[in-house]
Design an enzyme around this catalytic site. Structure first.
Site, PDB file in Angstrom:
ATOM      1  N   GLU A 159       9.183  15.807  15.539  1.00 24.99           N
ATOM      2  CA  GLU A 159       9.647  15.813  14.279  1.00 24.99           C
ATOM      3  C   GLU A 159       8.549  16.780  13.364  1.00 24.99           C
ATOM      4  OE1 GLU A 159       8.603  12.141  12.065  1.00 24.99           O
ATOM      5  OE2 GLU A 159      10.561  12.294  10.865  1.00 24.99           O
ATOM      6  N   CYS A 169      12.915  11.094   6.721  1.00 24.69           N
ATOM      7  CA  CYS A 169      13.125  10.672   7.852  1.00 24.69           C
ATOM      8  C   CYS A 169      14.297  11.113   8.737  1.00 24.69           C
ATOM      9  CB  CYS A 169      12.680   9.142   7.890  1.00 24.69           C
ATOM     10  SG  CYS A 169      13.807   8.017   6.885  1.00 24.69           S
ATOM     11  N   GLU A 214       9.937   1.300  10.410  1.00 25.42           N
ATOM     12  CA  GLU A 214      11.108   2.610  10.339  1.00 25.42           C
ATOM     13  C   GLU A 214      10.219   3.737  10.578  1.00 25.42           C
ATOM     14  OE1 GLU A 214      12.349   5.326   9.128  1.00 25.42           O
ATOM     15  OE2 GLU A 214      12.669   4.771   6.982  1.00 25.42           O
ATOM     16  N   LYS A 257       0.846  -1.131  -0.068  1.00 21.82           N
ATOM     17  CA  LYS A 257      -0.089   0.017   0.178  1.00 21.82           C
ATOM     18  C   LYS A 257       0.923   1.190   0.077  1.00 21.82           C
ATOM     19  CE  LYS A 257      -2.174   2.482   3.114  1.00 21.82           C
ATOM     20  NZ  LYS A 257      -2.127   3.900   2.326  1.00 21.82           N
TER      21      LYS A 257
HETATM   22  O1  TXE Z   1       2.251   9.391   8.365  1.00 17.31           O
HETATM   23  P1  TXE Z   1       1.607   8.214   8.595  1.00 17.31           P
HETATM   24  P2  TXE Z   1       1.411  10.801   7.981  1.00 17.31           P
HETATM   25  C1  TXE Z   1       5.955  11.228  10.195  1.00 17.31           C
HETATM   26  C2  TXE Z   1       6.095  12.791  10.019  1.00 17.31           C
HETATM   27  C3  TXE Z   1       4.708  13.276   9.680  1.00 17.31           C
HETATM   28  C4  TXE Z   1       4.187  12.303  10.349  1.00 17.31           C
HETATM   29  C5  TXE Z   1       2.657  12.028  10.050  1.00 17.31           C
HETATM   30  O2  TXE Z   1       6.454  13.308  11.193  1.00 17.31           O
HETATM   31  O3  TXE Z   1       4.370  14.462   9.827  1.00 17.31           O
HETATM   32  O4  TXE Z   1       4.657  11.016  10.543  1.00 17.31           O
HETATM   33  O5  TXE Z   1       2.510  11.909   8.648  1.00 17.31           O
HETATM   34  C6  TXE Z   1      -0.281   4.826   6.301  1.00 17.31           C
HETATM   35  N1  TXE Z   1      -2.701   1.624   9.876  1.00 17.31           N
HETATM   36  N2  TXE Z   1       6.412  10.430   9.021  1.00 17.31           N
HETATM   37  O6  TXE Z   1       0.051  11.259   8.574  1.00 17.31           O
HETATM   38  O7  TXE Z   1       0.002   8.033   8.994  1.00 17.31           O
HETATM   39  C7  TXE Z   1      -0.861   5.986   5.445  1.00 17.31           C
HETATM   40  O8  TXE Z   1      -1.959   5.787   4.699  1.00 17.31           O
HETATM   41  C8  TXE Z   1      -1.888   1.374   8.724  1.00 17.31           C
HETATM   42  C9  TXE Z   1       7.892   9.950   9.173  1.00 17.31           C
HETATM   43  O9  TXE Z   1       1.381  10.943   6.663  1.00 17.31           O
HETATM   44  O10 TXE Z   1       2.437   7.259   9.205  1.00 17.31           O
HETATM   45  C10 TXE Z   1       0.626   5.879   4.721  1.00 17.31           C
HETATM   46  O11 TXE Z   1       0.496   4.941   3.625  1.00 17.31           O
HETATM   47  N3  TXE Z   1      -1.363   2.195   7.941  1.00 17.31           N
HETATM   48  C11 TXE Z   1       7.957   9.026   7.937  1.00 17.31           C
HETATM   49  C12 TXE Z   1       1.502   5.658   5.719  1.00 17.31           C
HETATM   50  O12 TXE Z   1       0.787   4.804   6.662  1.00 17.31           O
HETATM   51  C13 TXE Z   1      -1.589   3.623   8.427  1.00 17.31           C
HETATM   52  C14 TXE Z   1       7.364   9.151   6.711  1.00 17.31           C
HETATM   53  C15 TXE Z   1       2.309   6.787   6.390  1.00 17.31           C
HETATM   54  O13 TXE Z   1       1.574   7.541   6.980  1.00 17.31           O
HETATM   55  C16 TXE Z   1      -2.528   3.723   9.232  1.00 17.31           C
HETATM   56  C17 TXE Z   1       5.972   9.724   6.651  1.00 17.31           C
HETATM   57  C18 TXE Z   1      -3.126   2.966  10.105  1.00 17.31           C
HETATM   58  N4  TXE Z   1      -3.733   3.089  11.152  1.00 17.31           N
HETATM   59  C19 TXE Z   1       5.757  10.527   8.087  1.00 17.31           C
HETATM   60  N5  TXE Z   1      -2.691   5.349   9.146  1.00 17.31           N
HETATM   61  C20 TXE Z   1       9.477   8.495   7.704  1.00 17.31           C
HETATM   62  N6  TXE Z   1       9.852   7.489   8.715  1.00 17.31           N
HETATM   63  O14 TXE Z   1      10.000   8.638   6.848  1.00 17.31           O
HETATM   64  C21 TXE Z   1      -1.964   5.858   8.062  1.00 17.31           C
HETATM   65  N7  TXE Z   1      -1.388   4.737   7.619  1.00 17.31           N
END
Ligand code: TXE
Length: 495
Positions: free
Chosen positions: A384, A283, A249, A174
């Site tokens: 972050e 990240c 991660e 996904k």
């Molecule tokens: O991330 P999410 P978001 C951090 C960064 C950002 C914060 C929130 O600080 O501001 O996270 O971002 C899927 N069960 N990073 O809300 O929710 C979602 O559809 C399963 C750091 O965008 O973590 C997407 O595919 N999956 C990071 C993926 O999770 C779920 C990169 C990432 O979204 C879900 C991104 C659930 N309940 C954000 N809810 C890095 N490590 O690089 C959402 N998703």
């Protein structure tokens, strides 16, 4: 212009959402709709997991040797290479990053498939002294769900899919709901190959709607996730009931420690590159600069002057050095953090605003932003932000630098800049981080394990670690001499 709805790929077929829902995909540099894609439901996810389960348990995939799988991965890598420009342009249009960054991501993605094609043909198991007559074999785990974020859509897809398939697993993948286009194109390319139905499945949709099913369904054996810490915790909780293997991660708040003996110009450029690459949505972004007090004035002066010269714009335009942030919602989140920083008393050395002049106003552009006069407990230092925002603090001793470097809940990465070799190693060893760069930033290689300490997650993407994390370890003990156990007297009496 009307768009054909881009579909999901399940069980070897392109399918619409069972609820016939769709989502518009935007270009964050212009706010324009650039595609419409299917919006998956829980039923679609169940269908994909069922197909994957069947493909793993009953399909021909189990009979594919490591050599067969490696050959497929090499073909995927070649297809990515052949479509490099197209994939990079798509990534820039969907994520906003400058084209040169997108091109580098595509090259990394292609190399990941090549790397795991080679690695899986090396020895993974162990054998022991012949008197023990035992072998250890690494077997695929089974059905893996793989969930990635929006900052490196294609690269993350490769980081997850390549080791998963190399090890012989099947995947339900996904992408993030806002940036699915490069992954859809990758699946279109993969669908040209002889991959049995159900081995690779692409589901699209909002994590908050379909995420629970992906991470708690009883037929899923492993979840690999890259994203935010808050979501990572939910996924971990979801996976407990059926004891799934989990790799997480998560985010970071990585420190860049600068001692007074450095070449200031070179280090300032690395510091800018550390935070403003990907508009800070990386990240491992170096979002906390810790500078020795003796060089602080010169350092901050140069850093601010150069930050103000960064060319911000549409990533497709020549010479652009920083693009927009990836979505309107995320832009507001970053701007809220900036306001909180100001409210808490931090000083804006430069930046801090959305760029709205002319065409910029249609996209989600934020000025490169530097905060000074911060105290360590401020949210801009601890949380972050995941945008083009960096804080700069001072320290007076090595001990203080290490204490500040380790003072957040995260532990993904960090850097130390000094010409003192012993000091560089001392600080590196003291840093609680999965990757430490010395006198450089952001170099990542598919051969090297990638992941974090503390709340930056656990398990590793990349390297041999990742391939092994897509396997179960099985010990085989053999009786090759047909010898008896010799435990019950009656057996020796009768013989
Ligand atoms: O991330 P999410 P978001 C951090 C960064 C950002 C914060 C929130 O600080 O501001 O996270 O971002 C899927 N069960 N990073 O809300 O929710 C979602 O559809 C399963 C750091 O965008 O973590 C997407 O595919 N999956 C990071 C993926 O999770 C779920 C990169 C990432 O979204 C879900 C991104 C659930 N309940 C954000 N809810 C890095 N490590 O690089 C959402 N998703």
């Amino acid at each position: 212009m009307p768009f054909n709805v881009k579909k999901m790929y399940i069980n070897g077929e392109w399918v619409n959402s069972q609820a016939d829902q769709s989502r518009e995909i935007l270009n964050p540099a212009t706010g324009e709709v650039i595609a419409v894609v299917a919006e998956g439901t829980v039923e679609d996810v169940k269908h994909a997991i069922h197909s994957a389960r069947k493909a793993f348990d009953e399909g021909p995939w189990r009979s594919f040797s490591a050599q067969d799988r490696a050959s497929l991965l090499l073909q995927i890598s070649s297809l990515i290479d052949e479509h490099k420009e197209e994939l990079a342009k798509l990534e820039t249009m969907n994520n906003g990053k400058p084209l040169r960054e997108a091109l580098s991501d595509v090259e990394t993605a292609s190399d990941a498939f090549r790397y795991y094609a080679g690695l899986v043909r090396t020895s993974l198991g162990e054998t022991f002294d012949s008197t023990i007559d035992s072998i250890v074999i690494q077997e695929p785990i089974g059905v893996c769900t793989q969930i990635v974020p929006w900052n490196f859509p294609l690269q993350m897809a490769a980081w997850k899919l390549a080791p998963c398939l190399a090890a012989g697993n099947v995947s339900v993948f996904k992408p993030a709901e806002t940036t699915p286009l490069s992954a859809i194109r990758l699946f279109e390319l993969m669908s040209e190959l002889d991959i049995p139905p159900g081995v690779v499945n692409l589901v699209l949709g909002a994590g908050r709607v379909i995420g629970n099913e992906l991470t708690s369904n009883e037929h899923v054996d492993k979840v690999s996730f890259t994203g935010g810490t808050v979501t990572g915790k939910k996924i971990m909780a979801n996976s407990i009931e059926t004891m799934k293997k989990v790799t997480l991660e998560l985010g970071g708040k990585s420190p860049v420690v600068v001692f007074s003996d450095v070449n200031i110009d070179t280090t300032v450029e690395y510091a800018l590159f550390g935070i403003f690459l990907g508009a800070g949505q990386v990240c491992s972004a170096g979002s906390r600069i810790l500078v020795h007090e003796d060089i602080y004035q010169e350092f901050i002066g140069k850093m601010t002057a150069h930050a103000e010269q960064i060319v911000v714009g549409n990533g497709l335009d020549e010479g652009v050095e920083m693009g927009p942030v990836a979505s309107e919602a995320h832009m507001h989140k970053v701007l809220d953090f900036i306001q909180t920083g100001e409210r808490e008393g931090a000083t804006l050395a430069t930046g801090g605003k959305r760029i709205v002049e002319g065409n910029y106003g249609k996209g989600y552009f934020i000025e490169p932003t530097i905060f000074t006069n911060v105290s360590n407990n401020m949210s801009v230092v601890q949380e972050e932000i995941f945008g083009p925002v960096v804080t700069v603090q001072t320290f007076s001793s090595e001990e203080e630098a290490v204490r500040l470097a380790n003072s957040t809940k995260y532990g993904l990465a960090g850097a130390v800049f000094t010409n003192d070799f012993s000091r560089a190693l001392r600080v590196t060893k003291s840093m609680k981080a999965g990757t430490v760069w010395i006198n450089k930033y952001h170099s990542v290689n598919n051969q090297l394990p990638w992941g974090g300490f503390k709340q930056s997650g656990f398990g590793r993407d990349l390297g041999k670690n990742s391939l092994l994390e897509y396997t179960e370890t099985k010990v085989v003990n053999m009786n090759i001499h047909s010898s008896a156990v010799g435990f019950y007297k009656s057996f020796s009496d009768n013989s």
